[in-house]
Design a protein around this motif. Sequence first.
Motif, PDB file in Angstrom:
ATOM      1  N   PRO A 102      38.506  38.504  45.761  1.00 48.36           N
ATOM      2  CA  PRO A 102      37.155  38.224  45.251  1.00 48.36           C
ATOM      3  C   PRO A 102      36.235  39.439  45.224  1.00 48.36           C
ATOM      4  CG  PRO A 102      37.828  36.606  46.906  1.00 48.36           C
ATOM      5  CD  PRO A 102      38.788  37.745  46.981  1.00 48.36           C
ATOM      6  N   ALA A 103      36.583  40.492  45.978  1.00 47.32           N
ATOM      7  CA  ALA A 103      35.670  41.629  46.113  1.00 47.32           C
ATOM      8  C   ALA A 103      36.240  42.926  45.562  1.00 47.32           C
ATOM      9  CB  ALA A 103      35.311  41.823  47.590  1.00 47.32           C
ATOM     10  N   THR A 104      37.374  42.873  44.878  1.00 53.28           N
ATOM     11  CA  THR A 104      37.997  44.102  44.391  1.00 53.28           C
ATOM     12  C   THR A 104      37.344  44.560  43.091  1.00 53.28           C
ATOM     13  OG1 THR A 104      40.103  43.517  45.396  1.00 53.28           O
ATOM     14  CG2 THR A 104      40.147  45.201  43.692  1.00 53.28           C
ATOM     15  N   ARG A 105      36.791  45.745  43.123  1.00 54.28           N
ATOM     16  CA  ARG A 105      36.098  46.323  41.966  1.00 54.28           C
ATOM     17  C   ARG A 105      37.120  46.851  40.966  1.00 54.28           C
ATOM     18  NH1 ARG A 105      30.666  46.140  40.251  1.00 54.28           N
ATOM     19  NH2 ARG A 105      30.042  48.135  39.305  1.00 54.28           N
ATOM     20  N   ALA A 109      35.027  49.135  35.789  1.00 59.10           N
ATOM     21  CA  ALA A 109      33.752  48.426  35.934  1.00 59.10           C
ATOM     22  C   ALA A 109      32.550  49.294  35.585  1.00 59.10           C
ATOM     23  CB  ALA A 109      33.613  47.875  37.353  1.00 59.10           C
ATOM     24  N   ASP A 110      32.644  50.591  35.812  1.00 58.85           N
ATOM     25  CA  ASP A 110      31.513  51.480  35.559  1.00 58.85           C
ATOM     26  C   ASP A 110      31.731  52.394  34.357  1.00 58.85           C
ATOM     27  OD1 ASP A 110      30.049  50.586  37.881  1.00 58.85           O
ATOM     28  OD2 ASP A 110      31.564  51.637  39.067  1.00 58.85           O
ATOM     29  N   PHE A 122      42.695  33.562  35.463  1.00 56.29           N
ATOM     30  CA  PHE A 122      42.690  33.817  36.902  1.00 56.29           C
ATOM     31  C   PHE A 122      42.309  35.269  37.180  1.00 56.29           C
ATOM     32  CE2 PHE A 122      44.665  35.257  40.816  1.00 56.29           C
ATOM     33  CZ  PHE A 122      44.325  34.263  41.715  1.00 56.29           C
ATOM     34  N   ASN A 123      42.881  36.183  36.442  1.00 56.38           N
ATOM     35  CA  ASN A 123      42.570  37.601  36.644  1.00 56.38           C
ATOM     36  C   ASN A 123      41.097  37.893  36.375  1.00 56.38           C
ATOM     37  OD1 ASN A 123      45.277  37.827  37.097  1.00 56.38           O
ATOM     38  ND2 ASN A 123      45.697  39.250  35.426  1.00 56.38           N
ATOM     39  N   ARG A 124      40.592  37.317  35.295  1.00 53.37           N
ATOM     40  CA  ARG A 124      39.182  37.539  34.968  1.00 53.37           C
ATOM     41  C   ARG A 124      38.280  37.024  36.084  1.00 53.37           C
ATOM     42  NH1 ARG A 124      35.953  34.878  29.800  1.00 53.37           N
ATOM     43  NH2 ARG A 124      34.345  36.492  29.590  1.00 53.37           N
ATOM     44  N   LEU A 125      38.651  35.888  36.666  1.00 47.47           N
ATOM     45  CA  LEU A 125      37.878  35.305  37.756  1.00 47.47           C
ATOM     46  C   LEU A 125      37.891  36.188  38.994  1.00 47.47           C
ATOM     47  CD1 LEU A 125      36.406  32.751  38.941  1.00 47.47           C
ATOM     48  CD2 LEU A 125      38.691  31.972  39.636  1.00 47.47           C
ATOM     49  N   MET A 126      39.031  36.786  39.294  1.00 49.60           N
ATOM     50  CA  MET A 126      39.199  37.498  40.557  1.00 49.60           C
ATOM     51  C   MET A 126      38.710  38.939  40.542  1.00 49.60           C
ATOM     52  SD  MET A 126      40.192  35.556  42.895  1.00 49.60           S
ATOM     53  CE  MET A 126      40.831  33.919  43.144  1.00 49.60           C
ATOM     54  N   CYS A 129      34.279  43.052  37.638  1.00 47.78           N
ATOM     55  CA  CYS A 129      34.163  44.014  36.540  1.00 47.78           C
ATOM     56  C   CYS A 129      32.727  44.477  36.320  1.00 47.78           C
ATOM     57  CB  CYS A 129      34.725  43.415  35.251  1.00 47.78           C
ATOM     58  SG  CYS A 129      36.521  43.219  35.282  1.00 47.78           S
ATOM     59  N   GLY A 130      31.842  44.166  37.285  1.00 45.95           N
ATOM     60  CA  GLY A 130      30.473  44.630  37.184  1.00 45.95           C
ATOM     61  C   GLY A 130      29.805  44.116  35.921  1.00 45.95           C
TER      62      GLY A 130
END
Length: 320
Positions: A102-105, A109-110, A122-126, A129-130
Amino acid sequence: MRILLWHVHGSWTTAFVQGPHTYLVPVTPDRGPDGLGRARTFDWPESVVELTPAQLREAEVDLVVLQRPHEAELAARWLGRRPGVEVPAVYLEHNAPDGPAPATRHPAADARGLTVVHVTHFNRLMWDCGARPTMVIEHGVVDPGPLWTGRLRRAAVVVNEPLRRGRWTGTDLLPYFCEAAPLDVFGMGTEGIAAELGVAAERCSGRELVQRDLHREMAERRVYLHPVRWTSLGLSLLEAMHMGMPVVALATTEATEAVPARAGVVSNRLEVLHDAVRGFMAEPERARQAGAAARAAALARYGLPRFLDDWERLIKEVTR
């Protein structure tokens, strides 16, 4: 359209390059991870063209499909243009996050100018992606056809490097499932798996095959077993369903979405899965019916036309 992408995931790329574009794949003298070039064990069309880094410097490129964190810098160096800034680009994420989910950036993302494309919801949820725009384009599979015969009362498992990856791929569960049916484990790094797991060779074999032989061998097994704890969504699972194989799978990540109840058994209760494997071994007609349902479901949700149409819409959006 001329699309640059690295040869990273053979099965996914095989589906992607069935589209109407020219696909540029880097090739280096050593054919290492950043320059594999054209596939040698998959059938790719002539529209897939190998280019060296020097040739890429002069190449016309309309879109870059990034798949690994370092490819943005690599593309900037080889093309002389920054992906997402000076040439349109998307970042395709094949995997579920490796860290605390749940917290993997996400590595993109930047990044400026990139849309992150996930292969499962599932991947998009987890992934975190900031502020990056994200979307899901689910897998598509080149249909191998209804190959299933179920002639052999054995279960097929497809996983690469099962001994190295261990609990991630459910390798520790294989001795337990060997009690329900003999297993044939296909993939890289599977040789000698029985000895490593401490089971009899006749109960668990390991074989590495090229794609065209793999499908035929899988289809002769009575059932497809998917013991993987943590993955995105194994394309071998979807290929097995396309072939008409009944599925027994852990109810983890996206498997519950991909495999409807009529197509097999999906559960996190090992006893339920064990009994399901045994049941399909004993009841070939039930296995046939479940396999037919699996094929119908796979064609409907993971068919190649839908996959290519989804990508075509995205390509037009990011390159306009």
